[in-house]
Design a protein around this motif. Structure first.
Motif, PDB file in Angstrom:
ATOM      1  N   ALA A 108       2.545  17.196 -24.089  1.00 12.81           N
ATOM      2  CA  ALA A 108       3.469  17.500 -25.178  1.00 12.81           C
ATOM      3  C   ALA A 108       4.498  16.400 -25.403  1.00 12.81           C
ATOM      4  O   ALA A 108       5.170  16.377 -26.436  1.00 12.81           O
ATOM      5  N   LEU A 109       4.615  15.463 -24.456  1.00 11.01           N
ATOM      6  CA  LEU A 109       5.599  14.381 -24.567  1.00 11.01           C
ATOM      7  C   LEU A 109       4.959  13.128 -25.151  1.00 11.01           C
ATOM      8  O   LEU A 109       3.768  12.886 -24.964  1.00 11.01           O
ATOM      9  N   PRO A 110       5.746  12.283 -25.832  1.00 17.63           N
ATOM     10  CA  PRO A 110       5.211  11.003 -26.304  1.00 17.63           C
ATOM     11  C   PRO A 110       4.897  10.072 -25.147  1.00 17.63           C
ATOM     12  O   PRO A 110       5.448  10.218 -24.044  1.00 17.63           O
ATOM     13  N   ALA A 111       4.021   9.097 -25.381  1.00 13.43           N
ATOM     14  CA  ALA A 111       3.550   8.214 -24.310  1.00 13.43           C
ATOM     15  C   ALA A 111       4.687   7.456 -23.647  1.00 13.43           C
ATOM     16  O   ALA A 111       4.698   7.271 -22.427  1.00 13.43           O
ATOM     17  N   ASP A 112       5.673   7.001 -24.441  1.00 13.50           N
ATOM     18  CA  ASP A 112       6.756   6.221 -23.845  1.00 13.50           C
ATOM     19  C   ASP A 112       7.618   7.064 -22.912  1.00 13.50           C
ATOM     20  O   ASP A 112       8.108   6.588 -21.882  1.00 13.50           O
ATOM     21  N   ALA A 113       7.770   8.364 -23.231  1.00  7.80           N
ATOM     22  CA  ALA A 113       8.551   9.244 -22.357  1.00  7.80           C
ATOM     23  C   ALA A 113       7.833   9.481 -21.035  1.00  7.80           C
ATOM     24  O   ALA A 113       8.441   9.463 -19.966  1.00  7.80           O
ATOM     25  N   GLU A 117       7.331   5.468 -14.184  1.00  6.88           N
ATOM     26  CA  GLU A 117       7.935   4.290 -13.559  1.00  6.88           C
ATOM     27  C   GLU A 117       8.944   4.663 -12.481  1.00  6.88           C
ATOM     28  O   GLU A 117       9.226   3.864 -11.592  1.00  6.88           O
ATOM     29  N   GLN A 118       9.480   5.887 -12.548  1.00 12.45           N
ATOM     30  CA  GLN A 118      10.450   6.314 -11.546  1.00 12.45           C
ATOM     31  C   GLN A 118       9.776   6.896 -10.303  1.00 12.45           C
ATOM     32  O   GLN A 118      10.414   7.081  -9.271  1.00 12.45           O
ATOM     33  N   LEU A 119       8.493   7.191 -10.418  1.00 12.83           N
ATOM     34  CA  LEU A 119       7.764   7.816  -9.317  1.00 12.83           C
ATOM     35  C   LEU A 119       7.132   6.780  -8.409  1.00 12.83           C
ATOM     36  O   LEU A 119       6.890   5.640  -8.828  1.00 12.83           O
ATOM     37  N   GLU A 120       6.829   7.198  -7.163  1.00 15.99           N
ATOM     38  CA  GLU A 120       6.004   6.367  -6.304  1.00 15.99           C
ATOM     39  C   GLU A 120       4.590   6.327  -6.884  1.00 15.99           C
ATOM     40  O   GLU A 120       4.182   7.215  -7.646  1.00 15.99           O
ATOM     41  N   THR A 121       3.849   5.316  -6.495  1.00 20.06           N
ATOM     42  CA  THR A 121       2.548   5.097  -7.116  1.00 20.06           C
ATOM     43  C   THR A 121       1.636   6.309  -7.027  1.00 20.06           C
ATOM     44  O   THR A 121       1.006   6.700  -8.008  1.00 20.06           O
ATOM     45  N   GLU A 179       2.448   1.455 -22.076  1.00 17.99           N
ATOM     46  CA  GLU A 179       3.914   1.465 -22.109  1.00 17.99           C
ATOM     47  C   GLU A 179       4.537   1.053 -20.775  1.00 17.99           C
ATOM     48  O   GLU A 179       5.738   0.820 -20.704  1.00 17.99           O
ATOM     49  N   LEU A 180       3.733   0.964 -19.731  1.00 21.48           N
ATOM     50  CA  LEU A 180       4.252   0.653 -18.400  1.00 21.48           C
ATOM     51  C   LEU A 180       4.477  -0.846 -18.214  1.00 21.48           C
ATOM     52  O   LEU A 180       3.865  -1.682 -18.905  1.00 21.48           O
ATOM     53  N   GLU A 181       5.327  -1.160 -17.250  1.00 20.55           N
ATOM     54  CA  GLU A 181       5.491  -2.560 -16.844  1.00 20.55           C
ATOM     55  C   GLU A 181       4.181  -3.049 -16.229  1.00 20.55           C
ATOM     56  O   GLU A 181       3.456  -2.267 -15.602  1.00 20.55           O
ATOM     57  N   PRO A 182       3.851  -4.331 -16.409  1.00 21.60           N
ATOM     58  CA  PRO A 182       2.558  -4.847 -15.919  1.00 21.60           C
ATOM     59  C   PRO A 182       2.290  -4.520 -14.450  1.00 21.60           C
ATOM     60  O   PRO A 182       1.172  -4.144 -14.092  1.00 21.60           O
ATOM     61  N   GLU A 183       3.293  -4.651 -13.598  1.00 19.56           N
ATOM     62  CA  GLU A 183       3.085  -4.412 -12.165  1.00 19.56           C
ATOM     63  C   GLU A 183       2.713  -2.953 -11.906  1.00 19.56           C
ATOM     64  O   GLU A 183       1.786  -2.662 -11.150  1.00 19.56           O
TER      65      GLU A 183
END
Length: 483
Positions: free
Chosen positions: A115-120, A126-130, A151-155
């Motif tokens: 239900a959330l947009p991809a960027d959200a 990004e705040q979670l552990e892998t 939308e994620l950072e490359p790493e």
């Protein structure tokens, strides 16, 4: 000054008062007015949140939920239906942290992420552990996965894509890619300086992995060892070379067994070339053990996922197919009864007594099957001891069968006839022994075929015990001319 005390030195770390108090009493919330004695949300509190939502008082909703622990916020969300859940999430947007999302039930989390947009979703990931980020994304549609990964950072994107390349429920999919690895030629002092520098270190870790030039793990050092060892000692002299390495393709159930067997807190995960690629920690294993235990219990009953948040259509689909299979196996028992229809017509007592034989046999088979499935899951039953376990269970079954046979035989002899009592006693022994045999062989057969031994074993064991119970009782009654 006591003997165990010492003066503070310049490099000693002193916690601020607020740091000392934070989390010092994790059970404080148990006594909270929102929680009951079983540490679950009180019905009155849930009702007050629901009433505030219906009245549109979002401020009141926020004030009610704000003091809750993230795990309790997740529990609260799961208590509401889909529409109310979205309303609640909108009212407490600031409280919908990564910790809350990580604690959500899989079905609820998937529904809310869709239900959330991809960027959200990407911001939460990004705040979670892998490993938690992978759980967040893995069940979504491929199109949604691609949109979120973009939308994620490359790493972060590379780490999650690497995890998704491994099969589900393997160490490679579940492992945490954030760990501390250092070369063996440095000293303890060098390592302490590196750790205190704090750059690119995971928030929580229990040991440091020592690697060679090819990034192969050659040993480990617990943090307690590092803190108690003089700075000038080489890591190669203090590290533990004997370690448990987990292949990335190993099934999560086997990983949990390794942690249990060797008493591990964390362990290195290696790829096919033996390179260190991640670590598994005991908090991950706790979730795996709970998941596998629940999964086996549900599979034995044919209840599918058995999750109360599972969509109705999926719950129906997973359960009905085993009920259809059970219908087919029940027909076999019915055909046996039909074959002795004439005998049953002559002596109504047969119809009265034969369900007892089948019922006791079914319960005995279920007991043996549960023990066998657990033994297989715990690696206690292997090819090397199958015969011994089978012999043991047959002895137990024989003792149980004789005990029940004496009781039911005596009662039947008093109420009906001694001959009928002897028939039902002998049939009971035969069926309970058959149940013990089936309770071992059916799960073992599934295991030998590389299938989960818990899957529908009960359907087949019940079929065998019902069919044998009816056949033994009615067949003996006819053969001994009871009718």
């Amino acid at each position: 000054m006591a003997e165990h005390e010492r003066p503070l030195e310049d490099d000693d770390v002193i916690l601020a008062p607020e740091e000392q108090d934070e989390g010092a009493r994790p059970d404080d919330r148990i006594d909270d007015e929102r929680m009951d004695e079983e540490n679950t949300l009180k019905r009155e509190f849930v009702s007050s949140v629901e009433d505030a939502l219906e009245a549109g008082e979002t401020g009141a909703v926020y004030d009610l939920v704000e003091p809750l622990h993230p795990a309790d916020v997740a529990d609260l969300l799961e208590l509401f239906d889909r529409e109310e859940r979205h309303q609640l999430a909108a009212a407490i947007t600031d409280l919908m942290t990564s910790e809350v999302v990580a604690e959500l039930n899989d079905y609820v989390r998937e529904e809310m992420m869709e239900a959330l947009p991809a960027d959200a979703v990407a911001q939460i990931a990004e705040q979670l552990e892998t490993d938690d980020a992978v759980q967040l994304i893995e069940d979504l549609d491929e199109d949604d996965q691609r949109a979120i990964l973009a939308e994620l950072e490359p790493e972060d994107r590379i780490a999650i894509q690497s995890a998704l390349s491994y099969p589900e429920e393997t160490a490679g999919r579940l492992m945490n890619r954030e760990f501390v690895a250092v070369p063996e030629h440095i000293t303890v002092g060098d390592l302490i300086d590196y750790l205190r520098d704090g750059r690119e270190l995971p928030e929580d870790f229990f040991e440091v992995f020592i690697v060679d030039q090819r990034h192969h793990p050659v040993g480990t050092c617990n943090l307690s060892w590092i803190l108690r060892t003089p700075r000038n000692i080489a890591l190669g002299d203090v590290m533990k070379r004997d370690q448990t390495l987990i292949p990335a393709m190993l099934d999560q159930e086997e990983v949990a067994l390794m942690f249990q067997k060797y008493g591990l807190i964390s362990a290195a995960v290696v790829d096919e070339d033996g390179r260190l690629v991640g670590q598994m920690t005991v908090d991950d294993i706790v979730h795996i053990i709970a998941e596998e235990a629940g999964e086996d219990a549900l599979l034995m009953s044919g209840a599918g996922e058995g999750d109360i948040n599972e969509p109705i259509r999926e719950a129906y689909s997973s359960r009905v197919r085993w009920l259809v299979a059970n219908l087919g196996t029940a027909l076999i028992a019915s055909l046996i009864i039909a074959a002795f229809g004439a005998a049953i017509e002559k002596l109504v007592a047969l119809a009265v007594l034969m369900p007892i034989v089948a019922s006791i046999g079914g319960n005995a088979g279920t007991q043996t099957m549960a023990v066998t499935v657990r033994a297989i899951a715990m690696n206690q039953l292997t090819r090397s001891n199958t015969r011994r376990i089978l012999t043991r269970e047959l002895r137990v079954a024989l003792l149980n069968g004789v005990t029940i046979a004496v009781l039911i035989g005596a009662a039947t002899a008093v109420i009906f006839t001694p001959l009928l009592g002897a028939v039902i006693a002998l049939a009971m022994v035969i069926n309970v022994v058959t149940a013990g045999l089936a309770g071992v062989l059916v799960p073992v057969a599934f295991d030998r075929l590389d299938q989960d031994p818990a899957v529908a074993s009960s359907v087949f064991v019940t079929m065998i015990t019902d069919s044998m119970g009816f056949f033994a009782f009615l067949g003996l009654a006819v053969a001994l001319q009871v009718v």
